[in-house]
Design an enzyme around this catalytic site. Structure first.
Site, PDB file in Angstrom:
ATOM      1  N   HIS A 130     132.192 -13.336 -48.327  1.00  0.00           N
ATOM      2  CA  HIS A 130     131.716 -14.653 -47.937  1.00  0.00           C
ATOM      3  C   HIS A 130     131.652 -14.753 -46.416  1.00  0.00           C
ATOM      4  O   HIS A 130     132.597 -14.368 -45.730  1.00  0.00           O
ATOM      5  CB  HIS A 130     132.679 -15.700 -48.492  1.00  0.00           C
ATOM      6  CG  HIS A 130     132.297 -17.119 -48.234  1.00  0.00           C
ATOM      7  ND1 HIS A 130     131.211 -17.713 -48.821  1.00  0.00           N
ATOM      8  CD2 HIS A 130     132.868 -18.071 -47.450  1.00  0.00           C
ATOM      9  CE1 HIS A 130     131.133 -18.975 -48.418  1.00  0.00           C
ATOM     10  NE2 HIS A 130     132.122 -19.210 -47.575  1.00  0.00           N
ATOM     11  N   SER A 169     128.108 -21.864 -46.526  1.00  0.00           N
ATOM     12  CA  SER A 169     129.350 -22.234 -47.197  1.00  0.00           C
ATOM     13  C   SER A 169     129.417 -23.751 -47.378  1.00  0.00           C
ATOM     14  O   SER A 169     128.531 -24.342 -47.994  1.00  0.00           O
ATOM     15  CB  SER A 169     130.547 -21.698 -46.398  1.00  0.00           C
ATOM     16  OG  SER A 169     131.744 -21.834 -47.119  1.00  0.00           O
ATOM     17  N   GLU A 179     131.446 -12.998 -52.971  1.00  0.00           N
ATOM     18  CA  GLU A 179     131.750 -14.260 -52.315  1.00  0.00           C
ATOM     19  C   GLU A 179     133.233 -14.624 -52.304  1.00  0.00           C
ATOM     20  O   GLU A 179     133.710 -15.261 -51.368  1.00  0.00           O
ATOM     21  CB  GLU A 179     130.981 -15.397 -52.995  1.00  0.00           C
ATOM     22  CG  GLU A 179     129.481 -15.359 -52.803  1.00  0.00           C
ATOM     23  CD  GLU A 179     129.037 -15.881 -51.447  1.00  0.00           C
ATOM     24  OE1 GLU A 179     129.906 -16.105 -50.581  1.00  0.00           O
ATOM     25  OE2 GLU A 179     127.818 -16.068 -51.258  1.00  0.00           O
TER      26      GLU A 179
END
Length: 547
Positions: free
Chosen positions: A469, A233, A359
């Site tokens: 995510h 991330s 995501e």
């Protein structure tokens, strides 16, 4: 971390100790792993050092207690996570606690403490080293350096299982993680910040930690010439930006990069961050000060942190349009990240970049009140593409249609439509910040350096979130193929190890190693061509008009 006056000789027999400068550093050993935690790698960024570049730590002396993690850097927590009532407790249990029962029997939790990141303190620049207990200063083991997170702390990410697995594979590595400044403490932008050349401080912190690794990792048994930087991330975005800074010159700080759910993103310059700077100035009472930056250095920690808490968060209405992303600052980033990629200002090192199929599902929970196509269009025009022509905006609307069966979580039909526009938002945002930048980075670099890419479609059965995510971290911090690929890459700069299973991503064959929603099945190969026209247009619009 603390220093005391005890004699170094009193600890001469300690096997879980290393020498740094004139100090003996005492860690803790459990089984086959020794941990050295909370070692300061830079001077405390407090007082007049707030909002300044990091300064190297003074030479170590005496005895250093490295048995506990250092405090977390100040967090940005303005409010709770936006949980709709339709999201059941079982979903929350997996998402928040990442319980092992949802993965496979016997799998350990990959995160020590979510959402609690432990004590916070502005004096937070510390580094942690986890090594095989049998490592010595002559071992010269490859090193994995973890670059970080959007929020949280190194105590949340236990590298022990990765080191354990590396030992089992006969490819032992050393795991290093660091805390660095976050949100406005580390990524404040604006004219004042640019003029003072103190932008992107969190990235400068990471770079300082890299230099610490070069100086000291051999004492722990590591090889400073075999460093791979890794992140997920915001950490993956950080890794990608370390590949772009300094004209692509790594200065020998790393030889490979592994990125999960992050690539060079379409962010603009410091002028875009002026609004956030002004909000912090107002929130701290520095409005009207002759030098607002000097004023921000003098206000109390509590006042500064409170001002940060009153600014939008990643789960606020504006979602992925963040107030504190990395920005073009003229020093660390001399141009927009994707423009640097286009110019070829990229470190010539092997890299892996991949992510999750869905995501942006979690980031789209804050926009459930946007329920019509008209409202969706207005949101996109206002926050994402204010300079886009009517033609291009209408084309984006068609390429990301008002059809829940084409939205994210993908391949779930009419299910998971928390609101009429939820799956549409999740598709658009996921491509804008994750899939599009990843593909663009690969398309620009494949064939010029060794590159690999993957996508995980596991957890599709999870209501509303799907392959969300962060979910790929379960397969790097827990045993599985992705963990092994990471360890292989750290050792040999090839994720395959001795057996070729994952072909490179090339211009003629954009291979994606695909983890299907079946824990028992082996990964398959697919091509990185999904939503081709949509991602191509969206990437081009954001390249021309970064956010």
């Amino acid at each position: 971390m603390h220093f005391n006056a005890l004699s170094v000789l009193a600890f001469a027999a300690a096997s879980n100790a290393v020498i740094l400068d004139s100090a003996k550093v005492i860690g803790t050993s459990t089984g086959r792993i020794t941990k050295y935690l909370g070692i300061p790698y830079a001077k405390p960024p407090i007082g007049d050092r707030r909002l300044r570049l990091p300064e190297p730590n003074s030479p170590y002396f005496g005895v250093l207690d490295a048995t506990v993690y250092g405090p977390a850097c100040p967090q940005h927590r303005p409010g709770g996570f936006p949980i709709p009532t339709a999201v059941g407790s079982d979903v929350l249990d997996l998402f928040v606690n990442t319980s092992a029962k949802y993965l496979a029997e016997g799998r350990a939790r990959w995160i020590d403490a979510i959402p609690d990141s432990g004590p916070e303190n502005e004096n937070c620049l510390s580094i942690n080293v986890q090594v095989p207990s049998e490592a010595t200063s002559s071992s010269r083991l490859p090193v994995l350096v973890v670059c970080g997170f959007e929020a949280g702390t190194t105590r949340m990410y236990n590298g022990g299982p990765i080191v354990e697995r590396s030992i089992d594979l006969g490819e032992p590595i050393i795991y290093v993680s660091m805390n660095y400044r976050l949100n406005a403490f580390g990524f404040l932008a604006g004219k004042e910040i640019r003029d003072a050349k103190v932008g992107n401080l969190g990235l400068h912190d990471q770079r300082e930690a890299f230099r610490w690794v070069q100086k000291y990792i051999a004492n722990f048994g590591g090889d400073p010439q075999k460093v791979t930087i890794w992140g997920e991330s915001a950490g993956a975005i950080s890794v990608s930006l370390h590949m772009l800074t300094n004209g692509g010159n790594t200065n020998g700080l790393f030889r490979g990069a592994f990125m999960q759910s992050g690539a060079p993103i379409p962010v603009g310059d410091h002028s875009v961050g002026q609004k956030a700077y002004d909000a912090i100035v107002t929130g701290t009472g520095c409005t009207g000060a002759p030098d607002t930056l000097s004023c921000l250095r003098k206000v109390s920690y509590g006042a500064f942190k409170a001002a940060v808490a009153n600014t939008p968060y990643i789960f606020s209405y504006q979602s992925l349009i963040q107030p504190y992303p990395p920005r073009v600052d003229g020093v660390f980033l001399t141009d927009h990240p994707q423009q640097l990629v286009k110019k070829g200002s990229v470190a010539d090192v092997p890299f892996v970049t991949g992510g999750c199929d869905d995501e942006a599902t979690m980031f789209s929970l804050s926009t459930l009140n946007v329920t019509t196509s008209k409202e969706f269009k207005e949101y996109i025009k206002t926050l994402w593409l204010p300079k886009a022509s009517r033609y291009h905006l209408n084309k984006i609307m068609k390429l990301y249609p008002d059809d829940v069966e084409q939205g994210s979580p993908y391949d779930t039909g009419s299910l998971n439509a928390l609101s009429p526009q939820f799956k549409r938002f999740a598709s658009f945002q996921g491509d804008a910040i994750f899939q599009g930048p990843r593909r663009y980075f690969l398309q620009q670099r494949a064939g010029r350096q060794n590159t690999w890419s993957y996508i995980t479609k596991r957890l599709k059965w999870l209501p509303f979130l799907g392959s969300f995510h962060l979910s790929d971290l379960m397969y790097t911090y827990s045993s599985g193929e992705l963990q092994d690929y990471l360890i292989h890459f750290v050792n040999s700069l090839d994720p395959n190890g001795d057996v070729a299973q994952w072909p490179e991503y090339t211009p003629s064959s954009p291979n994606l190693l695909t983890f299907e929603d079946d824990l028992a099945g082996r990964p398959t190969l697919t091509k990185d061509t999904f939503r081709g026209k949509a991602i191509e247009l969206l990437t081009q619009l954001l390249l021309e008009n970064p956010v």
